[in-house]
Design a protein around this motif. Structure first.
Motif, PDB file in Angstrom:
ATOM      1  N   ARG A   7       0.849  -1.551   0.094  1.00 42.84           N
ATOM      2  CA  ARG A   7      -0.071  -0.089   0.209  1.00 42.84           C
ATOM      3  C   ARG A   7       1.077   1.333  -0.103  1.00 42.84           C
ATOM      4  O   ARG A   7       2.052   1.194   0.319  1.00 42.84           O
ATOM      5  N   SER A  34      -0.018   3.125 -10.190  1.00 37.13           N
ATOM      6  CA  SER A  34      -0.692   2.168  -9.171  1.00 37.13           C
ATOM      7  C   SER A  34      -1.747   1.380  -9.945  1.00 37.13           C
ATOM      8  O   SER A  34      -2.931   1.636 -10.092  1.00 37.13           O
ATOM      9  N   ARG A  35      -1.605  -0.014  -9.542  1.00 36.29           N
ATOM     10  CA  ARG A  35      -3.395  -0.571  -9.554  1.00 36.29           C
ATOM     11  C   ARG A  35      -3.952  -0.422  -8.153  1.00 36.29           C
ATOM     12  O   ARG A  35      -3.224  -0.289  -7.399  1.00 36.29           O
ATOM     13  N   ARG A  36      -5.439  -0.292  -7.917  1.00 36.42           N
ATOM     14  CA  ARG A  36      -6.045  -0.062  -7.038  1.00 36.42           C
ATOM     15  C   ARG A  36      -6.445  -1.774  -6.440  1.00 36.42           C
ATOM     16  O   ARG A  36      -6.968  -3.023  -7.454  1.00 36.42           O
ATOM     17  N   SER A  37      -6.593  -1.095  -5.058  1.00 34.98           N
ATOM     18  CA  SER A  37      -7.211  -2.775  -4.099  1.00 34.98           C
ATOM     19  C   SER A  37      -8.485  -2.902  -4.983  1.00 34.98           C
ATOM     20  O   SER A  37      -8.779  -1.993  -4.951  1.00 34.98           O
ATOM     21  N   GLY A  40     -10.383   0.578  -3.533  1.00 34.65           N
ATOM     22  CA  GLY A  40      -9.789   1.499  -3.913  1.00 34.65           C
ATOM     23  C   GLY A  40      -7.848   1.685  -3.213  1.00 34.65           C
ATOM     24  O   GLY A  40      -8.225   2.972  -3.757  1.00 34.65           O
ATOM     25  N   ARG A  42      -4.240   2.262  -3.109  1.00 37.57           N
ATOM     26  CA  ARG A  42      -3.415   2.113  -4.452  1.00 37.57           C
ATOM     27  C   ARG A  42      -1.968   1.233  -4.136  1.00 37.57           C
ATOM     28  O   ARG A  42      -1.779   1.197  -2.800  1.00 37.57           O
TER      29      ARG A  42
END
Length: 140
Positions: A7, A34-37, A40, A42
């Motif tokens: 994160r 960044s990818r999002r979980s 939401g 990062r």
């Protein structure tokens, strides 16, 4: 796989920069997007820590963020030549700063020697040669 990713707060903590700085680096494309979980957040690959540490080190050495972006860009021979030229320029600038610092060090050492001599010769009646010299200079 979210488990291997970090994160934004974890990256910030590991690198000593703020979350806002990481967002800014991402905006400037110094960090990959960044990818999002699912919640939401990062999520960054673990390599982001090394990249941020590199950015900080490069900044400490006098590189601008634009120059760091050039260093981090990937590409073929043309890109490599650009990076090489940038590194040569920075090395030249660093050499100039180091020479300037060596000259300044010699000046300071000379002032120290003069002060020590004045104090040894005149004790409490000493007149600081550095201050006295500054008063004699025009515009001082």
């Amino acid at each position: 796989m979210e488990g291997a990713e970090l994160r934004i707060g974890e990256v910030a903590s590991r690198t000593g920069v703020s979350i806002d700085t990481l967002r800014y680096y991402e905006k400037r494309r110094l960090l990959g997007r960044s990818r999002r979980s699912s919640g939401g957040f990062r999520l960054f690959a673990p390599e982001a820590v090394e990249r941020v540490l590199f950015i900080k080190q490069a900044q400490d050495l006098g590189f601008s963020l634009a120059e760091i972006g050039e260093l981090l860009a990937t590409g073929g021979a043309d890109e490599c030549r650009k990076v090489r030229d940038l590194l040569r320029t920075k090395l030249g600038e660093l050499d100039e700063r180091m020479e300037s610092m060596r000259k300044f060090r010699r000046v300071l050492a000379r002032h120290l020697k003069n002060c020590e001599h004045e104090l040894q010769e005149h004790g409490k009646a000493a007149c600081c040669p550095v201050v006295a010299g500054a008063k004699r200079r025009p515009g001082a």
